[in-house]
Structure formats: structure tokens, C-alpha cells
Design an enzyme around this catalytic site. Sequence first.
Site, PDB file in Angstrom:
ATOM      1  N   GLU A   6      17.564  13.864 -60.198  1.00 50.19           N
ATOM      2  CA  GLU A   6      16.568  14.941 -60.227  1.00 50.19           C
ATOM      3  C   GLU A   6      15.634  14.822 -59.030  1.00 50.19           C
ATOM      4  O   GLU A   6      15.172  13.737 -58.680  1.00 50.19           O
ATOM      5  CB  GLU A   6      15.744  14.876 -61.515  1.00 50.19           C
ATOM      6  CG  GLU A   6      14.700  15.987 -61.595  1.00 50.19           C
ATOM      7  CD  GLU A   6      13.967  16.000 -62.915  1.00 50.19           C
ATOM      8  OE1 GLU A   6      14.625  16.241 -63.940  1.00 50.19           O
ATOM      9  OE2 GLU A   6      12.741  15.756 -62.919  1.00 50.19           O
ATOM     10  N   HIS A  36      21.052  10.142 -65.981  1.00 49.76           N
ATOM     11  CA  HIS A  36      20.298  11.062 -65.127  1.00 49.76           C
ATOM     12  C   HIS A  36      19.092  10.311 -64.571  1.00 49.76           C
ATOM     13  O   HIS A  36      18.247   9.825 -65.329  1.00 49.76           O
ATOM     14  CB  HIS A  36      19.830  12.268 -65.950  1.00 49.76           C
ATOM     15  CG  HIS A  36      19.199  13.359 -65.139  1.00 49.76           C
ATOM     16  ND1 HIS A  36      19.901  14.136 -64.246  1.00 49.76           N
ATOM     17  CD2 HIS A  36      17.916  13.810 -65.091  1.00 49.76           C
ATOM     18  CE1 HIS A  36      19.090  15.024 -63.688  1.00 49.76           C
ATOM     19  NE2 HIS A  36      17.876  14.836 -64.171  1.00 49.76           N
ATOM     20  N   PHE A  51       2.451   7.486 -66.129  1.00 51.22           N
ATOM     21  CA  PHE A  51       3.572   8.261 -66.645  1.00 51.22           C
ATOM     22  C   PHE A  51       3.728   8.099 -68.153  1.00 51.22           C
ATOM     23  O   PHE A  51       4.077   9.052 -68.855  1.00 51.22           O
ATOM     24  CB  PHE A  51       4.875   7.849 -65.935  1.00 51.22           C
ATOM     25  CG  PHE A  51       5.085   8.542 -64.624  1.00 51.22           C
ATOM     26  CD1 PHE A  51       4.116   8.534 -63.641  1.00 51.22           C
ATOM     27  CD2 PHE A  51       6.276   9.198 -64.353  1.00 51.22           C
ATOM     28  CE1 PHE A  51       4.314   9.169 -62.425  1.00 51.22           C
ATOM     29  CE2 PHE A  51       6.488   9.846 -63.148  1.00 51.22           C
ATOM     30  CZ  PHE A  51       5.500   9.828 -62.181  1.00 51.22           C
ATOM     31  N   SER A  99      23.621  11.596 -62.234  1.00 49.95           N
ATOM     32  CA  SER A  99      23.016  12.790 -61.643  1.00 49.95           C
ATOM     33  C   SER A  99      21.602  12.426 -61.216  1.00 49.95           C
ATOM     34  O   SER A  99      21.032  11.434 -61.693  1.00 49.95           O
ATOM     35  CB  SER A  99      23.013  13.955 -62.642  1.00 49.95           C
ATOM     36  OG  SER A  99      22.410  13.584 -63.872  1.00 49.95           O
ATOM     37  N   ASP A 154       5.477  24.026 -69.168  1.00 51.72           N
ATOM     38  CA  ASP A 154       4.105  23.747 -69.598  1.00 51.72           C
ATOM     39  C   ASP A 154       3.274  25.013 -69.630  1.00 51.72           C
ATOM     40  O   ASP A 154       3.533  25.970 -68.896  1.00 51.72           O
ATOM     41  CB  ASP A 154       3.443  22.740 -68.650  1.00 51.72           C
ATOM     42  CG  ASP A 154       4.167  21.411 -68.630  1.00 51.72           C
ATOM     43  OD1 ASP A 154       4.639  20.995 -69.702  1.00 51.72           O
ATOM     44  OD2 ASP A 154       4.279  20.817 -67.550  1.00 51.72           O
TER      45      ASP A 154
END
Length: 295
Positions: A28, A273, A223, A26, A120
Site C-alpha cells: 500500500e 499486505h 498509530f 501486496s 472517515d
Amino acid sequence: MNNLMLYKKNIFLEKFSKIAKDIQISFELFPPKKSFLEEKLLNVVKNFKLFKPKFFSVTHGANSGKENLTYSLVKKIKKKTGINTAPHLTCSDFTKFELKNIAKKYWNNKIYHIVALRGDEFNNSSRSKMGAIDLVYLLKKIANFDISVAAYPEVHPKAESAYKDLMNLKNKMDAGANRAITQFFFKIEHYLRFRDKCFSIGIKKDIVPGILPIYSYDQLIRFSKLGKVAIPKWIKNTFKNFKNDVDICKIIGSNIMLEMVYGLYREGVRNFHFYTLNRLEIVYSICCILNQTSF
């Protein structure tokens, strides 16, 4: 092609030959900040469609006030590809009443899969005191949604403890979530230990690893700090030596992703994913290799 190159190619193909038949993937995506970038993104989606993904997911930033952008992009991707497309829904951005209306809108428009998140909080400006567990309960009361939730192999940065973070995931699963998608990670052993812990407390549903493409040393560091994710020393050193060479960084990033997928596959993982960052290069090349379509 000389005999040595042919031999190496055959070894490489043999290594990945069985994976495509067994795995599901999958992707995103996130709504572009500029409208003119949407067409470019839809072209990226068109290319990813070739790999017959299980679903696409479309993010929604908390406090962005742009739920309509997520909804619009989900509709366009689903119409363009015919593939199940799941919006992210963050409960920190909406009141309970608003969440109910959004959920009904999705269901009535045949959008049955939702990625349910807490979201968030910025400067305590959250419009809701609900957590992801509450959101899962709310969605299941509206309709029988297919629900994905978040999981954190290296513990959520704001969790009180690893145990409480793990129990929070179990509560989300018990509330009706169908699967969890993990935050990205770079150490396979962190995922495997986390999966074992999930199983030990009764989580039998799928824990799908989230795989992040690495394009540069700076991106890797940025990141990892944001998510408090550990970086193996060898990865850091490899990128650091070539951090100013964009092409080599992409090659390194591709190889890291391939080895992660292969390593996880050998440990029984069959669903992956990919966090695409709305870019085609690395994720597309990895999927070509996994599907044997680039040879």
C-alpha cells in the site's frame, strides 16, 4: 565468516526457505503531498516491483478533494510496473452520482481492482450517507470489479459492537467483495481469533493480514492510539529502551515484522499486505529475506 555465524545463517535461511514459494504479497502506498516527492515514490515502487507483488494499492484520504491524485498515481504505477494497481475509493467523499462516474472512469481505463471503503467523516461533512456495503453494490452494478474491503481484527473504533462489526464485514462479502484486508495489528492471536469468527459465520473469502512496519517508539504509540490497536508489553518495552536510537529501532521493527509473517505463515496465511508508509527500508529488507534475495 566463522562456523557459528554460518550455522546461524543456515538456520535462518532454512526457517524462511519455503515461504517465498508459497506466499503472495501486496503493497500500500499513498499519493505524496508534494509533487517533487512523486519521483522518489516511483523509485520505491520500482524496488518493490522486484518481488512480483500481486498488486499495489493507492490510498485516498476522505474529504481531501484529491481523487485525481490517486487516479494519476495509479495510472503511473501501473504503466511503470505493469502490475495491477488498485485505487482506494471512499464513499464518504462523493455523491452517488460522482461515485458512478469515478467507477466508470476506472473501468474504462482498465483499472479493474478497487479498495472500497466507507472513509472517515470530519465534522459531519460527509457528502454521502452510503456505507462500504452500498459502495460494493454500486461497483458491481457498474462492472465486475475485483473488490477489496477493510476488516478489523480488534473491532472498528466506531462499531457499536464486535458482532455488528463482524456482520458488517459479512454483508460486504455477500455484496460482492472478493477479499478483506485487515487493519494492522501487533498480536497474531487477535488476527487468528478474528479469522476463526469470520469462518464461523460463513465468510470463506480471504482475510488478508495488513502488516505495518515500525520505525520508532513514537510511531508505534501514535498509530496504535489512532487505530485503537493493542501493543504487546514486550514490544513496547523493547522499543522504549532504545527509543532514541533510530538504527536499533529499525532492526527491532524488522524482526517484529519477520516474526509476524512467519507466525501467520505457520497458521496457514499465504497472502500479506504491507503498509509501506511510502518508505523502502524495513519492508524491502523483509521481502529480501522472504525471497532469499539478500544472501
